[in-house]
Design an enzyme around this catalytic site. Structure first.
Site, PDB file in Angstrom:
ATOM      1  N   ASN A 209       0.902  -1.249   0.082  1.00 17.95           N
ATOM      2  CA  ASN A 209       0.108  -0.304  -0.259  1.00 17.95           C
ATOM      3  C   ASN A 209       1.084   1.059   0.040  1.00 17.95           C
ATOM      4  O   ASN A 209       1.714   0.652  -0.551  1.00 17.95           O
ATOM      5  CB  ASN A 209      -1.040  -0.231   1.338  1.00 17.95           C
ATOM      6  CG  ASN A 209      -0.440  -0.311   2.475  1.00 17.95           C
ATOM      7  OD1 ASN A 209       0.352   0.517   2.613  1.00 17.95           O
ATOM      8  ND2 ASN A 209      -0.038  -1.294   3.198  1.00 17.95           N
ATOM      9  N   ASP A 278      -4.387  -6.871   5.843  1.00 18.49           N
ATOM     10  CA  ASP A 278      -5.263  -7.793   6.377  1.00 18.49           C
ATOM     11  C   ASP A 278      -5.328  -8.836   5.772  1.00 18.49           C
ATOM     12  O   ASP A 278      -4.821  -9.924   6.233  1.00 18.49           O
ATOM     13  CB  ASP A 278      -6.258  -6.858   5.934  1.00 18.49           C
ATOM     14  CG  ASP A 278      -6.426  -5.317   6.659  1.00 18.49           C
ATOM     15  OD1 ASP A 278      -6.140  -5.606   7.860  1.00 18.49           O
ATOM     16  OD2 ASP A 278      -7.336  -4.945   5.975  1.00 18.49           O
ATOM     17  N   PRO A 304      -2.429 -11.768  10.845  1.00 20.03           N
ATOM     18  CA  PRO A 304      -2.895 -11.389  12.488  1.00 20.03           C
ATOM     19  C   PRO A 304      -2.736 -10.139  12.682  1.00 20.03           C
ATOM     20  O   PRO A 304      -1.928  -9.610  11.786  1.00 20.03           O
ATOM     21  CB  PRO A 304      -1.062 -12.301  13.245  1.00 20.03           C
ATOM     22  CG  PRO A 304      -0.304 -12.499  11.720  1.00 20.03           C
ATOM     23  CD  PRO A 304      -1.043 -12.060  11.159  1.00 20.03           C
ATOM     24  N   ASP A 305      -3.538  -9.877  13.824  1.00 20.05           N
ATOM     25  CA  ASP A 305      -3.362  -8.787  13.835  1.00 20.05           C
ATOM     26  C   ASP A 305      -2.775  -8.225  15.271  1.00 20.05           C
ATOM     27  O   ASP A 305      -2.778  -8.660  16.086  1.00 20.05           O
ATOM     28  CB  ASP A 305      -5.285  -8.221  13.560  1.00 20.05           C
ATOM     29  CG  ASP A 305      -5.395  -6.275  14.262  1.00 20.05           C
ATOM     30  OD1 ASP A 305      -4.684  -5.814  14.858  1.00 20.05           O
ATOM     31  OD2 ASP A 305      -6.853  -5.952  13.836  1.00 20.05           O
ATOM     32  N   ILE A 306      -2.356  -7.105  14.715  1.00 13.13           N
ATOM     33  CA  ILE A 306      -0.566  -7.114  15.273  1.00 13.13           C
ATOM     34  C   ILE A 306      -1.051  -6.002  16.550  1.00 13.13           C
ATOM     35  O   ILE A 306      -0.566  -6.651  17.779  1.00 13.13           O
ATOM     36  CB  ILE A 306       0.512  -6.473  15.471  1.00 13.13           C
ATOM     37  CG1 ILE A 306       0.691  -7.086  13.134  1.00 13.13           C
ATOM     38  CG2 ILE A 306       1.903  -6.613  15.553  1.00 13.13           C
ATOM     39  CD1 ILE A 306       1.554  -6.296  12.602  1.00 13.13           C
ATOM     40  N   PHE A 322      -4.391   3.584  15.118  1.00 12.40           N
ATOM     41  CA  PHE A 322      -4.221   4.604  13.910  1.00 12.40           C
ATOM     42  C   PHE A 322      -5.767   3.777  13.481  1.00 12.40           C
ATOM     43  O   PHE A 322      -5.991   2.188  13.549  1.00 12.40           O
ATOM     44  CB  PHE A 322      -3.508   4.513  12.978  1.00 12.40           C
ATOM     45  CG  PHE A 322      -2.502   5.369  13.599  1.00 12.40           C
ATOM     46  CD1 PHE A 322      -2.313   6.670  13.385  1.00 12.40           C
ATOM     47  CD2 PHE A 322      -1.599   5.225  15.014  1.00 12.40           C
ATOM     48  CE1 PHE A 322      -1.697   7.603  14.084  1.00 12.40           C
ATOM     49  CE2 PHE A 322      -0.464   6.132  15.208  1.00 12.40           C
ATOM     50  CZ  PHE A 322      -0.777   7.632  15.303  1.00 12.40           C
ATOM     51  N   LYS A 336     -13.634  -0.081  16.751  1.00 18.73           N
ATOM     52  CA  LYS A 336     -11.541  -0.104  17.090  1.00 18.73           C
ATOM     53  C   LYS A 336     -11.147  -0.435  18.867  1.00 18.73           C
ATOM     54  O   LYS A 336     -10.832  -1.322  18.676  1.00 18.73           O
ATOM     55  CB  LYS A 336     -10.825   0.051  15.628  1.00 18.73           C
ATOM     56  CG  LYS A 336     -11.018   0.061  14.974  1.00 18.73           C
ATOM     57  CD  LYS A 336     -10.206   0.160  13.603  1.00 18.73           C
ATOM     58  CE  LYS A 336     -10.909   0.453  12.307  1.00 18.73           C
ATOM     59  NZ  LYS A 336     -10.321   1.318  10.731  1.00 18.73           N
ATOM     60  N   LYS A 340     -10.523  -3.732  19.800  1.00 18.60           N
ATOM     61  CA  LYS A 340      -9.324  -4.265  19.839  1.00 18.60           C
ATOM     62  C   LYS A 340      -8.556  -4.167  21.213  1.00 18.60           C
ATOM     63  O   LYS A 340      -7.185  -4.430  21.281  1.00 18.60           O
ATOM     64  CB  LYS A 340      -8.293  -3.612  18.716  1.00 18.60           C
ATOM     65  CG  LYS A 340      -8.417  -4.322  17.459  1.00 18.60           C
ATOM     66  CD  LYS A 340      -7.787  -2.711  16.191  1.00 18.60           C
ATOM     67  CE  LYS A 340      -8.143  -3.299  15.579  1.00 18.60           C
ATOM     68  NZ  LYS A 340      -7.259  -3.768  14.367  1.00 18.60           N
TER      69      LYS A 340
HETATM   70  O1  C5P Z   1      -8.321  -2.580  11.205  1.00 14.49           O
HETATM   71  P1  C5P Z   1      -7.380  -1.693  11.296  1.00 14.49           P
HETATM   72  O2  C5P Z   1      -6.741  -2.664   9.718  1.00 14.49           O
HETATM   73  O3  C5P Z   1      -8.378  -0.999  10.370  1.00 14.49           O
HETATM   74  O4  C5P Z   1      -7.030  -1.468  12.366  1.00 14.49           O
HETATM   75  C1  C5P Z   1      -5.964  -0.133  11.924  1.00 14.49           C
HETATM   76  C2  C5P Z   1      -4.678  -0.417  13.064  1.00 14.49           C
HETATM   77  O5  C5P Z   1      -4.394  -1.333  12.864  1.00 14.49           O
HETATM   78  C3  C5P Z   1      -2.764   0.202  12.896  1.00 14.49           C
HETATM   79  O6  C5P Z   1      -2.975   0.663  14.438  1.00 14.49           O
HETATM   80  C4  C5P Z   1      -2.874  -0.890  12.756  1.00 14.49           C
HETATM   81  O7  C5P Z   1      -1.202  -0.629  12.797  1.00 14.49           O
HETATM   82  C5  C5P Z   1      -3.216  -2.045  13.359  1.00 14.49           C
HETATM   83  N1  C5P Z   1      -3.415  -2.929  12.501  1.00 14.49           N
HETATM   84  C6  C5P Z   1      -2.474  -4.382  12.906  1.00 14.49           C
HETATM   85  N2  C5P Z   1      -2.158  -5.103  12.239  1.00 14.49           N
HETATM   86  C7  C5P Z   1      -3.238  -5.474  11.160  1.00 14.49           C
HETATM   87  C8  C5P Z   1      -4.410  -4.759  11.223  1.00 14.49           C
HETATM   88  C9  C5P Z   1      -3.773  -3.674  11.108  1.00 14.49           C
HETATM   89  O8  C5P Z   1      -1.705  -3.723  13.985  1.00 14.49           O
HETATM   90  N3  C5P Z   1      -2.920  -7.135  10.849  1.00 14.49           N
END
Ligand code: C5P
Length: 401
Positions: A209, A278, A304-306, A322, A336, A340
């Protein structure tokens, strides 16, 4: 409020930028400071003492030899009252006077009589700023730990373009708050993610991106300025690694996840600023995909959502995420924050493509449990400082509660 219990003497010298000082007083008062204004004789040619009295709520001092003023609050008393002596605008002439220790009016006398830190916001014609004498005086002042905020580059009242503009009142107020918060994160560990991730499809192609990494890097520098030990986990960007910051470069979301999980084991604050993909392709091919059919189908699986994984740790750090949104900013950001389990979320409206992704500027709406604030459009470095101040306040509040 960030400047609560802070007594500031605002010294105004005779430059055209003096017309901005009533606004500066208002910004300092809004941040909680008590402000007393001291003007030089020539400053009064540019801005009315009455206006400054009205916004500061105190009579303006301008004369070292005025018996009445000395009886009310003498210059030594005033010098002792101050927690900070801010001089904005500071002319080339006034810089020279302070560099040589002259004390021929109230403001220059205060510069000698106070033990408070002196902060100058220089403003002058670009040629005067470049002049060898001014630059020499500047080095003398800096050596004495007098801080200089600015000047900025830009168009000048005289029609020239160059270095010499006074910083805007909001920038001066923010930097002063920053100086007050200075080193509040000494001994604290912060991990920050920045930039995009790169999800490989085959040996030559990837999915990514437009994230430039500028905001995350600016946050890392702002956190370091506050004394924190910073680990920056960065996707591929075209930015130099910030000096003295531990920077781990990664490619994919999975690699970023692994690096973050390692470094958040004993970390106090985590900021997820990266634009993490994602999804990744389910099976990366070992050979280059050849052109064959008219359509190509790839299967993606979720990364994974870090941020969420860090916030759901048994003993999580203070987490800031963010949210880049094109609509329903507040609703999505708050969603969020809760989903989260974050402490704070900074949302930006990416439907306005003059700010945000890949640009020099940004604007943020920041939300936390029962609170919110807006950080207006500004350069990412300035915005990062403002955001780090906010994070520091909330983090210190949460750890003290
Ligand atoms: O759910 P979304 O992608 O909109 O959330 C954005 C936030 O989540 C940002 O802070 C981004 O760094 C974090 N994020 C992450 N891992 C992912 C997707 C998003 O840490 N796989």
């Amino acid at each position: 409020m960030q400047l609560e219990n802070t007594n500031i003497i605002l010294g105004i010298t005779g430059g055209i930028a003096a017309y901005k000082t009533p606004d500066l007083v208002r910004k300092l008062v809004a941040a909680g400071a008590s402000v007393r204004v001291v003007m030089t004789a020539s400053a009064k040619e540019f801005v009315s003492p009455l206006a400054l009295q009205a916004v500061s709520g105190h009579p303006v001092s301008d004369d070292l030899l005025d018996k009445d003023a000395e009886a009310a609050m003498g210059h030594i008393e005033l010098a002792r009252w101050a927690d900070k002596l801010l001089i904005a605008p500071t002319t080339a002439n006034f810089m020279a006077k302070v560099a040589y220790g002259l004390a021929d009016d109230l403001l220059s006398t205060l510069c000698l009589a106070t033990s408070a830190p002196i902060i100058m916001a220089p403003a002058m014609n670009q040629q005067m700023w470049k002049a060898k004498a001014t630059q020499h005086n500047l080095s003398v002042l800096l050596e004495r730990n007098i801080r200089c905020l600015g000047p900025a580059q830009g168009e000048q009242a005289c029609g020239d373009v160059g270095m010499g503009r006074m910083l805007e009142p909001q920038e001066i107020a923010d930097l002063l708050v920053q100086a007050t918060c200075e080193k509040m994160l000494v001994g604290k560990r912060i991990t920050i993610t920045a930039g995009p991730t790169r999800e490989e499809i085959d040996p030559v192609r990837y999915l990514s991106n437009h994230s430039s990494g500028k905001m995350g890097y600016a946050l890392a520098i702002a956190a370091q300025e506050l004394g924190a030990m910073v680990t920056l986990v960065s996707g591929p960007v075209n930015l130099p690694a910030p000096a003295k910051i531990k920077t781990i470069t990664v490619g994919s979301a999975q690699q970023m996840h692994d690096a973050v999980m390692q470094s958040t084991q004993n970390c106090d604050i985590f900021i997820g600023c990266a634009a993490v993909a994602d999804y990744r392709v389910q099976h990366k091919t070992l050979q280059k995909i050849k052109k064959s059919d008219s359509e190509l189908t790839l299967t993606f699986v979720k990364n994974p959502d870090i941020l969420s994984d860090v916030a759901h740790l048994a003993n999580p750090p203070f987490t800031l995420g963010f949210a880049a949104e094109t609509q329903n900013l507040k609703e999505y950001a708050l969603g969020k924050l809760q989903r989260k389990k974050l402490n704070m979320i900074a949302a930006n409206d990416v439907s306005d493509n003059t700010i945000g992704f890949n640009s020099e500027q940004n604007a943020l709406s920041v939300f936390w449990n029962n609170g919110e604030t807006k950080l207006e459009t500004a350069d990412k470095q300035l915005l990062a400082r403002q955001l780090m101040q906010l994070v520091t306040q909330r983090f210190l509040k949460d750890t003290n509660d």
